[in-house]
Design a protein around this motif. Structure first.
Motif, PDB file in Angstrom:
ATOM      1  N   GLY A  70       6.838   1.233   7.743  1.00 47.61           N
ATOM      2  CA  GLY A  70       6.602   1.768   6.405  1.00 47.61           C
ATOM      3  C   GLY A  70       8.170   1.885   5.952  1.00 47.61           C
ATOM      4  N   TRP A 124       0.756  -5.270   9.612  1.00 45.96           N
ATOM      5  CA  TRP A 124       1.124  -4.057   8.654  1.00 45.96           C
ATOM      6  C   TRP A 124       2.885  -4.275   9.246  1.00 45.96           C
ATOM      7  CZ3 TRP A 124      -1.021  -1.562   4.981  1.00 45.96           C
ATOM      8  CH2 TRP A 124      -2.793  -1.657   4.849  1.00 45.96           C
ATOM      9  N   ARG A 154      -4.852   5.284   2.879  1.00 45.12           N
ATOM     10  CA  ARG A 154      -3.756   4.543   1.936  1.00 45.12           C
ATOM     11  C   ARG A 154      -4.650   3.788   0.859  1.00 45.12           C
ATOM     12  NH1 ARG A 154      -0.968   1.634   7.120  1.00 45.12           N
ATOM     13  NH2 ARG A 154      -0.647   4.297   7.292  1.00 45.12           N
ATOM     14  N   PRO A 197      -7.995  -1.702   2.911  1.00 46.97           N
ATOM     15  CA  PRO A 197      -6.442  -2.017   4.403  1.00 46.97           C
ATOM     16  C   PRO A 197      -7.180  -2.765   5.818  1.00 46.97           C
ATOM     17  CG  PRO A 197      -6.909   0.710   3.624  1.00 46.97           C
ATOM     18  CD  PRO A 197      -7.629  -0.065   2.727  1.00 46.97           C
ATOM     19  N   PHE A 211       0.797  -0.820   0.025  1.00 49.86           N
ATOM     20  CA  PHE A 211      -0.274   0.288  -0.260  1.00 49.86           C
ATOM     21  C   PHE A 211       0.682   1.695  -0.119  1.00 49.86           C
ATOM     22  CE2 PHE A 211      -4.132  -2.128   1.089  1.00 49.86           C
ATOM     23  CZ  PHE A 211      -4.286  -2.514   1.428  1.00 49.86           C
ATOM     24  N   ARG A 212       0.290   2.255  -0.225  1.00 50.17           N
ATOM     25  CA  ARG A 212       0.929   3.702  -0.253  1.00 50.17           C
ATOM     26  C   ARG A 212       0.159   4.774   0.214  1.00 50.17           C
ATOM     27  NH1 ARG A 212       2.089   5.322  -6.209  1.00 50.17           N
ATOM     28  NH2 ARG A 212      -0.201   5.522  -7.163  1.00 50.17           N
ATOM     29  N   GLN A 213       0.274   5.614   1.114  1.00 46.29           N
ATOM     30  CA  GLN A 213       0.114   6.689   1.504  1.00 46.29           C
ATOM     31  C   GLN A 213       0.733   8.275   1.487  1.00 46.29           C
ATOM     32  OE1 GLN A 213      -1.266   6.519   5.532  1.00 46.29           O
ATOM     33  NE2 GLN A 213      -2.782   8.015   5.295  1.00 46.29           N
ATOM     34  N   TYR A 232       4.954   3.641   2.017  1.00 51.11           N
ATOM     35  CA  TYR A 232       4.782   2.368   1.198  1.00 51.11           C
ATOM     36  C   TYR A 232       5.319   1.362   2.273  1.00 51.11           C
ATOM     37  CZ  TYR A 232       4.674   4.076  -3.519  1.00 51.11           C
ATOM     38  OH  TYR A 232       4.548   5.004  -5.061  1.00 51.11           O
ATOM     39  N   TYR A 233       3.750   0.637   2.618  1.00 53.25           N
ATOM     40  CA  TYR A 233       3.974  -0.060   3.282  1.00 53.25           C
ATOM     41  C   TYR A 233       3.721  -1.293   3.247  1.00 53.25           C
ATOM     42  CZ  TYR A 233       1.854   4.287   5.907  1.00 53.25           C
ATOM     43  OH  TYR A 233       2.892   5.265   7.313  1.00 53.25           O
TER      44      TYR A 233
END
Length: 124
Positions: free
Chosen positions: A117, A114, A45, A108, A37-39, A94-95
């Motif tokens: 990041g 998780w 997210r 999510p 994932f990215r935020q 980025y996670y």
């Protein structure tokens, strides 16, 4: 409990590449579907790519198709994300995340574990 650590982020110029890695302890990543994932700044997210237990990849975002790829290294117990042709809109934390379901989606809430990041900044 699976613990995840992302690495490989940094500052890169537009058009450049980075390779992110997600390393696990407390469990084997090949037992799970794993997603990145990215935020971005001021954004929610966003799911990027998912790799199934059997190595099948699914892109959750049309903007990364043809530029980002996801892969597993079972010997190292890692899942990597190759980022190519980066542009400023890719700037984000980025996670990686572990899903307990066999075929997770991009929400999510579907993910149990998780990492903390790794920051990717694309700028000239």
């Amino acid at each position: 409990q699976v613990q995840l650590v992302e690495s490989g982020g940094g500052l890169v110029q537009p058009g450049g590449s980075l390779r992110l890695s997600c390393a696990a302890s407390g469990g084997f990543l090949h037992n799970y579907a794993i997603s990145w994932f990215r935020q971005g700044p001021g954004k929610g997210r966003e799911g990027v790519l998912c790799i199934s237990k059997h190595g099948d990849a699914t892109a959750f975002s049309d903007s990364v198709k043809g530029r980002f790829t996801i892969s597993r290294d079972n010997a190292k117990n890692t899942v990597d994300l190759q980022l190519n042709s980066l542009n400023p809109e890719d700037t984000a934390a980025y996670y990686c995340a572990v899903a307990l379901a066999y075929n997770p989606g991009f929400q999510p809430s579907e993910y149990a574990y998780w990492g903390q990041g790794t920051q990717v900044t694309v700028s000239s």
